[in-house]
Design an enzyme around this catalytic site. Structure first.
Site, short mmCIF file in Angstrom:
data_model
loop_
_atom_site.label_atom_id
_atom_site.label_comp_id
_atom_site.label_asym_id
_atom_site.label_seq_id
_atom_site.Cartn_x
_atom_site.Cartn_y
_atom_site.Cartn_z
CD GLU A 57 -1.46 34.66 -28.83
OE1 GLU A 57 -2.00 34.97 -29.37
OE2 GLU A 57 -0.47 35.85 -28.04
CD GLU A 68 -11.38 27.03 -33.51
OE1 GLU A 68 -11.50 27.35 -35.16
OE2 GLU A 68 -10.63 27.09 -32.52
CB CYS A 99 -5.48 25.69 -37.40
SG CYS A 99 -5.96 24.49 -35.80
#
Length: 147
Positions: A57, A68, A99
C-alpha cells in the site's frame, strides 16, 4: 472446502499445496498499514519455479500494488513469461478474487486453462481458470491488424 468450478479442467488440490504454503508465508510480509488487509500470491511458472508477491500500500491511494501484480513482476524479472497455477490468499470470510486489473494481468501471462486458487486463512477455497476469471478479455489477438 468449496470450489467454484465453471471449467472441467480444474487441477487437483494437491497441485496447490506448496503454493498455498508459500502464499500464506509471504502474505505476512505485505505492507498494509492503512487497510490492514494483507494479501499473498504465489505463481508456478511453466518452468516449475515459484514466484511470490504481496500487496504494497501507499498513503497516496490508489498507488499501491496488488499481490498478484507483484508475483507477476517477479516472474518476468526472472525471465519467465507464463504461469500455469496461481494462489491468492487473504484473511477474509470468503475467498478474495483478483481485482479487474490483476485479472487482465493474469490473462497476459497465463493461458485460458491456467488455474487460479483463491483461499482464506481458514481454508475456504474457490478455484477457477484464467479464462473464467475474465470473460470477454482483451488479448494480444485484438492488436493484430493483419487479420
Amino acid at each position: 472446502m468449496s470450489n467454484h468450478a465453471p471449467s472441467d479442467t480444474l487441477a487437483e488440490p494437491a497441485v496447490f499445496d506448496s503454493l498455498i504454503s508459500a502464499a500464506r508465508t509471504v502474505r505476512e510480509n505485505a505492507y498494509a498499514p492503512y487497510s490492514n488487509f494483507k494479501v499473498g500470491a504465489a505463481l508456478r511458472g511453466k518452468s516449475g519455479a515459484v514466484y511470490l508477491g504481496v500487496n504494497v500500500e501507499n498513503v497516496a491511494y490508489p498507488e499501491g500494488t496488488c499481490a498478484e501484480a507483484g508475483a507477476l513482476a517477479a516472474m518476468v524479472a526472472a525471465g519467465e513469461t507464463e504461469f500455469v497455477a496461481a494462489v491468492v490468499i487473504a484473511d477474509c470470510p470468503t475467498p478474495v478474487t483478483p481485482c479487474g486489473g490483476c485479472r487482465q494481468k493474469l490473462v497476459e501471462f497465463g493461458k485460458p486453462d491456467a488455474q487460479v486458487l483463491m483461499t482464506t486463512l481458514e481454508g475456504q477455497q474457490m478455484q477457477m481458470t484464467v479464462g473464467d476469471l475474465l470473460p470477454g478479455k482483451f488479448e494480444k489477438s485484438h492488436m493484430d491488424r493483419s487479420k
